[in-house]
Design a protein around this motif. Structure first.
Motif, mmCIF file in Angstrom:
data_model
loop_
_atom_site.group_PDB
_atom_site.id
_atom_site.type_symbol
_atom_site.label_atom_id
_atom_site.label_comp_id
_atom_site.label_asym_id
_atom_site.label_seq_id
_atom_site.Cartn_x
_atom_site.Cartn_y
_atom_site.Cartn_z
ATOM 1 N N SER A 147 21.480 44.386 34.124
ATOM 2 C CA SER A 147 21.606 45.333 35.230
ATOM 3 C C SER A 147 21.655 44.567 36.546
ATOM 4 O O SER A 147 20.908 43.607 36.749
ATOM 5 C CB SER A 147 20.411 46.289 35.230
ATOM 6 N N GLY A 148 22.549 44.976 37.434
ATOM 7 C CA GLY A 148 22.708 44.286 38.706
ATOM 8 C C GLY A 148 23.839 43.273 38.708
ATOM 9 O O GLY A 148 24.114 42.652 39.738
ATOM 10 N N SER A 149 24.505 43.110 37.559
ATOM 11 C CA SER A 149 25.634 42.175 37.482
ATOM 12 C C SER A 149 26.882 42.794 38.107
ATOM 13 O O SER A 149 27.083 44.017 38.063
ATOM 14 C CB SER A 149 25.938 41.819 36.025
ATOM 15 N N ILE A 150 27.726 41.935 38.659
ATOM 16 C CA ILE A 150 29.049 42.351 39.133
ATOM 17 C C ILE A 150 30.054 41.914 38.076
ATOM 18 O O ILE A 150 30.134 40.720 37.758
ATOM 19 C CB ILE A 150 29.405 41.697 40.482
ATOM 20 N N LEU A 151 30.781 42.851 37.526
ATOM 21 C CA LEU A 151 31.789 42.541 36.510
ATOM 22 C C LEU A 151 33.147 42.468 37.201
ATOM 23 O O LEU A 151 33.635 43.468 37.714
ATOM 24 C CB LEU A 151 31.793 43.599 35.406
ATOM 25 N N TYR A 152 33.722 41.269 37.213
ATOM 26 C CA TYR A 152 35.008 41.053 37.881
ATOM 27 C C TYR A 152 36.055 40.630 36.852
ATOM 28 O O TYR A 152 35.848 39.659 36.120
ATOM 29 C CB TYR A 152 34.885 39.992 38.971
ATOM 30 N N SER A 153 37.174 41.349 36.805
ATOM 31 C CA SER A 153 38.241 41.026 35.865
ATOM 32 C C SER A 153 38.984 39.778 36.337
ATOM 33 O O SER A 153 39.555 39.768 37.423
ATOM 34 C CB SER A 153 39.213 42.198 35.732
ATOM 35 N N LYS A 154 39.000 38.756 35.479
ATOM 36 C CA LYS A 154 39.678 37.522 35.866
ATOM 37 C C LYS A 154 41.166 37.547 35.528
ATOM 38 O O LYS A 154 41.906 36.672 35.962
ATOM 39 C CB LYS A 154 39.018 36.328 35.189
ATOM 40 N N ILE A 155 41.606 38.537 34.751
ATOM 41 C CA ILE A 155 43.031 38.638 34.446
ATOM 42 C C ILE A 155 43.688 39.674 35.365
ATOM 43 O O ILE A 155 43.059 40.617 35.807
ATOM 44 C CB ILE A 155 43.284 39.001 32.971
ATOM 45 N N ARG A 156 44.946 39.418 35.666
ATOM 46 C CA ARG A 156 45.732 40.283 36.558
ATOM 47 C C ARG A 156 44.934 40.635 37.824
ATOM 48 O O ARG A 156 44.648 41.817 38.085
ATOM 49 C CB ARG A 156 46.162 41.548 35.830
ATOM 50 N N PRO A 157 44.561 39.653 38.624
ATOM 51 C CA PRO A 157 43.735 39.915 39.813
ATOM 52 C C PRO A 157 44.358 40.891 40.798
ATOM 53 O O PRO A 157 43.647 41.498 41.608
ATOM 54 C CB PRO A 157 43.547 38.531 40.430
ATOM 55 N N SER A 194 45.996 31.911 40.384
ATOM 56 C CA SER A 194 46.113 32.303 38.987
ATOM 57 C C SER A 194 47.138 31.421 38.292
ATOM 58 O O SER A 194 48.127 31.001 38.894
ATOM 59 C CB SER A 194 46.558 33.767 38.879
ATOM 60 N N GLY A 195 46.882 31.132 37.024
ATOM 61 C CA GLY A 195 47.828 30.329 36.257
ATOM 62 C C GLY A 195 49.140 31.066 36.085
ATOM 63 O O GLY A 195 49.225 32.274 36.298
ATOM 64 N N ARG A 196 50.165 30.329 35.720
ATOM 65 C CA ARG A 196 51.494 30.921 35.556
ATOM 66 C C ARG A 196 51.740 31.370 34.120
ATOM 67 O O ARG A 196 52.871 31.443 33.668
ATOM 68 C CB ARG A 196 52.565 29.926 35.986
ATOM 69 N N ALA A 197 50.687 31.624 33.388
ATOM 70 C CA ALA A 197 50.826 32.094 32.012
ATOM 71 C C ALA A 197 51.374 33.506 32.011
ATOM 72 O O ALA A 197 51.568 34.125 33.049
ATOM 73 C CB ALA A 197 49.470 32.047 31.316
ATOM 74 N N ARG A 198 51.610 34.019 30.813
ATOM 75 C CA ARG A 198 52.151 35.367 30.688
ATOM 76 C C ARG A 198 51.244 36.391 31.366
ATOM 77 O O ARG A 198 51.704 37.358 31.956
ATOM 78 C CB ARG A 198 52.325 35.718 29.202
ATOM 79 N N ILE A 199 49.943 36.166 31.268
ATOM 80 C CA ILE A 199 48.976 37.041 31.937
ATOM 81 C C ILE A 199 48.273 36.230 33.020
ATOM 82 O O ILE A 199 47.505 35.310 32.707
ATOM 83 C CB ILE A 199 47.947 37.606 30.936
ATOM 84 N N PRO A 200 48.506 36.535 34.311
ATOM 85 C CA PRO A 200 47.855 35.782 35.397
ATOM 86 C C PRO A 200 46.333 35.833 35.276
ATOM 87 O O PRO A 200 45.766 36.879 34.944
ATOM 88 C CB PRO A 200 48.337 36.514 36.657
ATOM 89 N N LYS A 201 45.685 34.709 35.554
ATOM 90 C CA LYS A 201 44.228 34.643 35.396
ATOM 91 C C LYS A 201 43.665 33.600 36.346
ATOM 92 O O LYS A 201 44.190 32.493 36.457
ATOM 93 C CB LYS A 201 43.900 34.279 33.939
ATOM 94 N N ILE A 202 42.585 33.953 37.054
ATOM 95 C CA ILE A 202 41.915 32.991 37.928
ATOM 96 C C ILE A 202 40.812 32.306 37.125
ATOM 97 O O ILE A 202 39.986 32.969 36.483
ATOM 98 C CB ILE A 202 41.345 33.677 39.202
ATOM 99 N N ASN A 203 40.795 30.964 37.162
ATOM 100 C CA ASN A 203 39.781 30.260 36.387
ATOM 101 C C ASN A 203 38.461 30.169 37.161
ATOM 102 O O ASN A 203 38.387 30.468 38.348
ATOM 103 C CB ASN A 203 40.274 28.876 35.943
ATOM 104 N N ARG A 204 37.446 29.723 36.452
ATOM 105 C CA ARG A 204 36.093 29.708 37.021
ATOM 106 C C ARG A 204 35.974 28.775 38.227
ATOM 107 O O ARG A 204 35.341 29.124 39.223
ATOM 108 C CB ARG A 204 35.087 29.319 35.932
ATOM 109 N N ASP A 205 36.612 27.601 38.135
ATOM 110 C CA ASP A 205 36.518 26.647 39.247
ATOM 111 C C ASP A 205 37.126 27.225 40.522
ATOM 112 O O ASP A 205 36.558 27.084 41.612
ATOM 113 C CB ASP A 205 37.234 25.342 38.874
ATOM 114 N N ALA A 206 38.295 27.875 40.376
ATOM 115 C CA ALA A 206 38.947 28.469 41.544
ATOM 116 C C ALA A 206 38.102 29.599 42.113
ATOM 117 O O ALA A 206 37.973 29.752 43.341
ATOM 118 C CB ALA A 206 40.332 28.980 41.162
#
Length: 417
Positions: A287-297, A347-359
């Motif tokens: 409880s109290g977590s922020i859930l952020y979608s890393k795909i298709r930002p 986001s990477g240039r893969a089929r599904i854009p995704k931001i990685n943890r480091d970024a």
């Protein structure tokens, strides 16, 4: 309504001269096909080729993909003539209808229906069939089958019964059907107009929250904020991956990207781990977590939860570790234009854009003092609450339009229009 397996029950009384007829008595059916995807040349032609997902209860003219004449010859695909009635037999749009505005082909998930003739005259008008199938769609889907999703076979379609006026007098029958269709379209035209107004209101309402977010996180305003930190100094991913098949996790909520609403920081209805039959590893958040979608930002999906559960690996479960940041402020910031642009560009240039943890954790976060954070949170929460109230009213209006449409169609096929 009746059972759709060929046995008649609970059919309503019809006016004198009307009779119930099976679709197989008044029409023939077939389906299309898909040329081999291994030969990309097949999909470089000029022949419109409609998939079931392109049917939208309207006349259709231009398909997403075009195929060649060679593709027609080397597959089960076939060209259907203009005015052919189509119905999606399976897939996400099962039961949806279409009428060809041009000669075209379809894939195998689409059933094409062709009226038979009596004395050289069509027994049934295509649009008469169109509106009848629209009227019984929910019953048709309820009686369908096919594993994880509904499947309306040609057998089911052929066994559907439909009321036909004066079937033994094809000229009179067709004239009555055409007059009924004209009356239906006149009445539904008013509903269609009101629906378009409703849709415009819905779009305007959605823009209210979007505009408020842009206002709160405008660059001109953010330039006055004095606090700066990397996001990695503000929040961490503390959640650990667990085996969801263990008994202690079965009743916990299962949060996937699909249940996080875009642009609103809200959740759709969700189910438990057990209900979803989850077997692959998931992340245990608190409880109290922020859930952020890393795909298709670009979809801007972020939500603050007040319960424990498991989330998919496509979600970053963030825990705020700084006393200087209110978690709900960070939740809203993650769907701001500034951060969304950053996430898209990283986001990477893969089929599904995704931001990685480091970024993600390298982002330079600028934020105001605590009092202004609370002010922004209160303002956005209020706007969202008002938008939700309006949206609820619009959904009620849409439901009433659906009821009215069904009432009109019911009267039409009872011979009462």
């Amino acid at each position: 309504m009746r059972g759709l397996s060929g046995m008649v029950d609970n059919l309503w009384p019809l006016p004198d001269g009307w009779e119930w007829k099976k679709i197989s008595d008044i029409a023939t059916t077939t389906s299309g096909g898909t040329p081999s995807r291994k030969n990309s040349e097949y999909f470089t032609g000029h022949i419109n080729w409609f998939k079931s997902g392109e049917l939208g209860d309207s006349e259709i003219f231009n398909s997403e993909e075009k195929i060649t004449e060679e593709a027609i010859k080397k597959s089960s695909a076939k060209i259907f003539p203009k005015d052919t009635l189509l119905i999606a037999m399976y897939g996400a749009t099962v039961g949806k209808l279409g009428i060809l505005g041009i000669d075209a082909a379809t894939n195998q998930a689409v059933c094409a229906i062709f009226p038979k003739k009596n004395l050289g005259i069509k027994i049934v008008e295509e649009k008469f069939l169109f509106y009848f199938f629209k009227f019984i769609r929910s019953q048709l889907i309820e009686r369908s089958f096919g594993g994880a999703q509904p499947n309306i076979s040609q057998t089911i379609i052929n066994n559907v019964t439909i009321p036909i006026p004066y079937p033994n007098n094809p000229k009179l029958s067709l004239d009555i059907q055409q007059r009924i269709v004209a009356r239906i379209e006149s009445l539904l035209g008013e509903i269609k107009h009101n629906r378009s107004l409703l849709e415009q209101m819905r779009q305007d309402t959605e823009q209210l929250l979007d505009s408020a977010i842009k206002e709160c996180f405008a660059l001109s305003r953010m330039e006055t904020w004095k606090n700066h930190s990397c996001l990695g100094e503000i929040a961490k991913i503390i959640a650990k991956q667990v085996d969801p098949t263990l008994p202690q996790y079965q009743t916990l909520p299962h949060i996937g990207v699909d249940v996080i609403q875009a642009n609103t920081c809200q959740l759709e209805d969700y189910r438990t781990i057990e209900e979803d039959g989850v077997t692959s590893g998931k992340y245990l958040f608190t409880s109290g977590s922020i859930l952020y979608s890393k795909i298709r930002p670009y979809l801007r999906k972020s939500v603050l939860v007040d319960f424990e559960g498991l989330c998919s690996a496509d979600i970053y479960p963030l825990s705020v570790i700084s006393d200087e940041i209110e978690p709900k402020f960070l939740m809203w910031f993650l769907i701001s234009p500034l951060f969304t642009d950053y996430a898209k560009s990283h986001s990477g240039r893969a089929r599904i854009p995704k931001i990685n943890r480091d970024a993600l954790f390298s982002f330079k976060l600028v934020y105001p003092n605590y009092e202004e954070q609370i002010s922004i949170i209160s303002y956005l929460d209020l706007i969202r609450f008002e938008v939700q109230k309006i949206d609820k009213l619009l959904k009620e209006d849409e439901k009433n339009f659906n009821y009215l449409e069904q009432a009109i169609l019911e009267k039409a096929f009872r011979g009462e229009l």
